[in-house]
Design a protein around this motif. Structure first.
Motif, PDB file in Angstrom:
ATOM      1  N   LEU A  22       0.831  -1.198   0.000  1.00 40.64           N
ATOM      2  CA  LEU A  22       0.000   0.000   0.000  1.00 40.64           C
ATOM      3  C   LEU A  22       0.866   1.248   0.000  1.00 40.64           C
ATOM      4  CD1 LEU A  22      -2.812  -0.634   2.678  1.00 40.64           C
ATOM      5  CD2 LEU A  22      -3.062  -0.622   0.189  1.00 40.64           C
ATOM      6  N   LEU A  23       0.529   2.185  -0.877  1.00 36.44           N
ATOM      7  CA  LEU A  23       1.088   3.528  -0.794  1.00 36.44           C
ATOM      8  C   LEU A  23       0.139   4.340   0.075  1.00 36.44           C
ATOM      9  CD1 LEU A  23       3.002   5.845  -1.683  1.00 36.44           C
ATOM     10  CD2 LEU A  23       1.455   6.204  -3.622  1.00 36.44           C
ATOM     11  N   MET A  24       0.631   4.860   1.185  1.00 39.22           N
ATOM     12  CA  MET A  24      -0.221   5.616   2.100  1.00 39.22           C
ATOM     13  C   MET A  24      -0.111   7.110   1.825  1.00 39.22           C
ATOM     14  SD  MET A  24       0.063   3.570   5.714  1.00 39.22           S
ATOM     15  CE  MET A  24       1.770   4.022   5.986  1.00 39.22           C
ATOM     16  N   PHE A  25      -1.244   7.803   1.974  1.00 37.23           N
ATOM     17  CA  PHE A  25      -1.292   9.237   1.715  1.00 37.23           C
ATOM     18  C   PHE A  25      -2.355   9.876   2.599  1.00 37.23           C
ATOM     19  CE2 PHE A  25      -4.204   7.147  -1.202  1.00 37.23           C
ATOM     20  CZ  PHE A  25      -5.349   7.922  -1.146  1.00 37.23           C
ATOM     21  N   ARG A  26      -2.359  11.199   2.625  1.00 36.88           N
ATOM     22  CA  ARG A  26      -3.349  11.949   3.407  1.00 36.88           C
ATOM     23  C   ARG A  26      -4.047  12.964   2.506  1.00 36.88           C
ATOM     24  NH1 ARG A  26      -1.972  10.993   8.964  1.00 36.88           N
ATOM     25  NH2 ARG A  26       0.168  10.217   9.156  1.00 36.88           N
ATOM     26  N   LEU A  27      -5.271  13.304   2.900  1.00 38.62           N
ATOM     27  CA  LEU A  27      -6.062  14.269   2.134  1.00 38.62           C
ATOM     28  C   LEU A  27      -6.188  15.605   2.856  1.00 38.62           C
ATOM     29  CD1 LEU A  27      -8.896  11.956   0.766  1.00 38.62           C
ATOM     30  CD2 LEU A  27      -6.767  12.647  -0.348  1.00 38.62           C
ATOM     31  N   GLY A  28      -5.374  15.815   3.862  1.00 41.02           N
ATOM     32  CA  GLY A  28      -5.388  17.104   4.550  1.00 41.02           C
ATOM     33  C   GLY A  28      -5.478  16.978   6.052  1.00 41.02           C
ATOM     34  N   ALA A  29      -6.253  16.012   6.526  1.00 41.82           N
ATOM     35  CA  ALA A  29      -6.400  15.808   7.968  1.00 41.82           C
ATOM     36  C   ALA A  29      -5.429  14.723   8.421  1.00 41.82           C
ATOM     37  CB  ALA A  29      -7.841  15.441   8.300  1.00 41.82           C
ATOM     38  N   LYS A  30      -5.632  14.213   9.618  1.00 40.43           N
ATOM     39  CA  LYS A  30      -4.739  13.188  10.145  1.00 40.43           C
ATOM     40  C   LYS A  30      -4.991  11.824   9.523  1.00 40.43           C
ATOM     41  CE  LYS A  30      -4.042  15.357  14.675  1.00 40.43           C
ATOM     42  NZ  LYS A  30      -4.182  15.174  16.138  1.00 40.43           N
ATOM     43  N   GLN A  31      -6.216  11.614   9.005  1.00 41.72           N
ATOM     44  CA  GLN A  31      -6.580  10.303   8.485  1.00 41.72           C
ATOM     45  C   GLN A  31      -5.674   9.889   7.329  1.00 41.72           C
ATOM     46  OE1 GLN A  31      -8.822   7.917   9.504  1.00 41.72           O
ATOM     47  NE2 GLN A  31      -7.755   6.751   7.921  1.00 41.72           N
ATOM     48  N   ARG A  32      -5.214   8.638   7.390  1.00 37.75           N
ATOM     49  CA  ARG A  32      -4.387   8.097   6.314  1.00 37.75           C
ATOM     50  C   ARG A  32      -5.216   7.178   5.418  1.00 37.75           C
ATOM     51  NH1 ARG A  32       1.442   6.114   8.555  1.00 37.75           N
ATOM     52  NH2 ARG A  32       0.194   5.018  10.116  1.00 37.75           N
ATOM     53  N   PHE A  33      -4.896   7.217   4.140  1.00 29.31           N
ATOM     54  CA  PHE A  33      -5.548   6.373   3.149  1.00 29.31           C
ATOM     55  C   PHE A  33      -4.487   5.525   2.467  1.00 29.31           C
ATOM     56  CE2 PHE A  33      -8.147  10.087   3.760  1.00 29.31           C
ATOM     57  CZ  PHE A  33      -9.449   9.596   3.783  1.00 29.31           C
ATOM     58  N   GLY A  34      -4.927   4.451   1.805  1.00 30.03           N
ATOM     59  CA  GLY A  34      -3.990   3.579   1.121  1.00 30.03           C
ATOM     60  C   GLY A  34      -4.464   3.216  -0.265  1.00 30.03           C
ATOM     61  N   ILE A  35      -3.524   3.037  -1.184  1.00 36.31           N
ATOM     62  CA  ILE A  35      -3.824   2.605  -2.543  1.00 36.31           C
ATOM     63  C   ILE A  35      -2.827   1.525  -2.925  1.00 36.31           C
ATOM     64  CG2 ILE A  35      -2.395   4.444  -3.552  1.00 36.31           C
ATOM     65  CD1 ILE A  35      -4.294   4.531  -5.906  1.00 36.31           C
ATOM     66  N   ASN A  36      -3.302   0.500  -3.601  1.00 32.90           N
ATOM     67  CA  ASN A  36      -2.447  -0.598  -4.023  1.00 32.90           C
ATOM     68  C   ASN A  36      -1.354  -0.078  -4.954  1.00 32.90           C
ATOM     69  OD1 ASN A  36      -1.321  -2.988  -5.017  1.00 32.90           O
ATOM     70  ND2 ASN A  36      -3.292  -4.037  -5.093  1.00 32.90           N
ATOM     71  N   VAL A  37      -0.105  -0.379  -4.649  1.00 35.56           N
ATOM     72  CA  VAL A  37       1.017   0.100  -5.451  1.00 35.56           C
ATOM     73  C   VAL A  37       0.910  -0.379  -6.898  1.00 35.56           C
ATOM     74  CG1 VAL A  37       3.533  -0.112  -5.747  1.00 35.56           C
ATOM     75  CG2 VAL A  37       2.571   0.390  -3.508  1.00 35.56           C
ATOM     76  N   PHE A  38       0.275  -1.522  -7.124  1.00 37.24           N
ATOM     77  CA  PHE A  38       0.101  -2.013  -8.484  1.00 37.24           C
ATOM     78  C   PHE A  38      -0.604  -0.997  -9.374  1.00 37.24           C
ATOM     79  CE2 PHE A  38       0.611  -6.633  -7.302  1.00 37.24           C
ATOM     80  CZ  PHE A  38       1.655  -6.861  -8.175  1.00 37.24           C
ATOM     81  N   LYS A  39      -1.436  -0.140  -8.771  1.00 40.58           N
ATOM     82  CA  LYS A  39      -2.213   0.816  -9.564  1.00 40.58           C
ATOM     83  C   LYS A  39      -1.509   2.152  -9.733  1.00 40.58           C
ATOM     84  CE  LYS A  39      -6.671  -1.235  -8.466  1.00 40.58           C
ATOM     85  NZ  LYS A  39      -7.989  -1.076  -7.850  1.00 40.58           N
ATOM     86  N   VAL A  40      -0.358   2.301  -9.118  1.00 43.32           N
ATOM     87  CA  VAL A  40       0.347   3.579  -9.136  1.00 43.32           C
ATOM     88  C   VAL A  40       1.420   3.580 -10.221  1.00 43.32           C
ATOM     89  CG1 VAL A  40       1.771   5.176  -7.803  1.00 43.32           C
ATOM     90  CG2 VAL A  40      -0.082   3.919  -6.680  1.00 43.32           C
ATOM     91  N   ARG A  41       1.359   4.574 -11.077  1.00 47.58           N
ATOM     92  CA  ARG A  41       2.400   4.750 -12.089  1.00 47.58           C
ATOM     93  C   ARG A  41       3.517   5.670 -11.603  1.00 47.58           C
ATOM     94  NH1 ARG A  41       0.368   5.679 -18.267  1.00 47.58           N
ATOM     95  NH2 ARG A  41      -0.459   3.581 -18.684  1.00 47.58           N
ATOM     96  N   GLU A  42       3.109   6.710 -10.891  1.00 42.01           N
ATOM     97  CA  GLU A  42       4.095   7.724 -10.513  1.00 42.01           C
ATOM     98  C   GLU A  42       3.488   8.619  -9.439  1.00 42.01           C
ATOM     99  OE1 GLU A  42       6.940  11.017 -12.835  1.00 42.01           O
ATOM    100  OE2 GLU A  42       5.286  10.018 -13.883  1.00 42.01           O
TER     101      GLU A  42
END
Length: 309
Positions: A22-42
């Protein structure tokens, strides 16, 4: 974020082991989100954006990146939050979903973590963003949320889920007395698949993840003398699902004497160079990238005709 995508061999080592990165990221607040690295190009600092007339408000504009023009979607706004204000200090995660490439505007990018699908659970009921979540997990004592990107994209640009008339031709001779099992954690994807396949006249059973799918098949196998194919004609499975992914589900099916003859179509928003190696490793019969209702309906017809003889 250079080197975020490794080699095919490195990726396929995890296939069938029920693991993901999982690539973890935030949208502004403290909450963290994750996206499968397989779907990430850059991942890159947000470049200058060009506004488009008559655009959906959550599309902040287009960016010109490496000779390609991409729509940039403000994830926080797409989920009903307020627009991200200072985009110059934000990042874009360039992803490939459902045969298209898009950029997701996020506040910050954290790091990549290696997870086990068994530790990833369906979202808790009553969560404020539950309708936009497919799963949650815990990393470093904090909850990480995985978004239903298919739902977000469908709200921005709705998908036609009905195939052309030609795709439904030639099904009169097919046996329609057995169940077609669909496993997908996205409510939008399940609805799309159901709408695309209902005209075939085959009974459909829908489950939310690989674990539910395997439990269903094992239960149905108890009613069969020799093979699950006496009760179930085909499995269409997503790859990314909480508790058990589609690769592991397929591997479990091939390892079970009563289930091993079931035809499996992996139907996923994942795309790219990794998939054929993965499909071969776990023993799936076919891989289809989401979402083309004609291709899906034709693949089902072909699978059932092959099975019939």
């Amino acid at each position: 974020m250079a080197g975020i995508l490794d080699t095919v061999n490195q990726r396929t080592q995890m296939v069938g082991q029920n693991r993901l990165e999982l690539l973890m990221f935030r949208l502004g607040a403290k909450q963290r989100f994750g996206i499968n690295v397989f779907k990430v190009r850059e991942v890159l600092q947000c470049p200058p954006l060009t506004a488009l007339p008559k655009r959906k408000s959550s599309i902040r504009g287009v960016a010109h990146i490496r000779g390609q023009t991409l729509s940039v979607i403000d994830l926080r706004q797409a989920m009903g939050g307020r627009p991200t204000e200072d985009v110059t200090n934000c990042f874009i995660i360039i992803t490939e979903y459902n045969r298209s490439v898009q950029g997701f505007l996020v506040h910050s990018v954290d790091r990549i973590v290696n997870c086990n699908w068994e530790d990833i659970q369906p979202p808790p009921k009553g969560a404020g963003r539950a309708s936009y979540l497919t799963a949650v997990t815990e990393v470093d004592g904090e909850m990480v949320e995985m978004l239903d990107v298919e739902k977000i994209l469908d709200e921005i640009s709705p998908t036609n889920a009905v195939a052309s008339a030609d795709a439904y031709q030639g099904t009169e001779s097919l046996k329609k007395d057995r169940v077609l099992l669909i496993a997908d954690d996205s409510s939008v994807a399940r609805a799309q698949i159901k709408r695309a396949l209902e005209p075939l006249g085959i009974p459909l059973e829908l489950v939310k993840d690989g674990r539910q799918g395997l439990d269903y098949l094992r239960d149905m196998a108890e009613k069969c003398q020799k093979s699950i194919t006496e009760q179930v004609c085909l499995l269409i499975s997503d790859v990314e699902m909480p508790e058990m992914d589609g690769y592991t589900l397929t591997a479990e099916i091939r390892a079970n004497p009563k289930l091993k003859d079931l035809q499996v179509i992996l139907h996923t928003s994942l795309s790219g160079v990794f998939n054929q190696a993965m499909v071969q490793k776990v023993g799936a019969n076919k891989f289809i990238a989401k979402f083309d209702p004609d291709e899906l309906a034709n693949a089902v017809k072909e699978s059932l005709m092959i099975e019939a003889g």
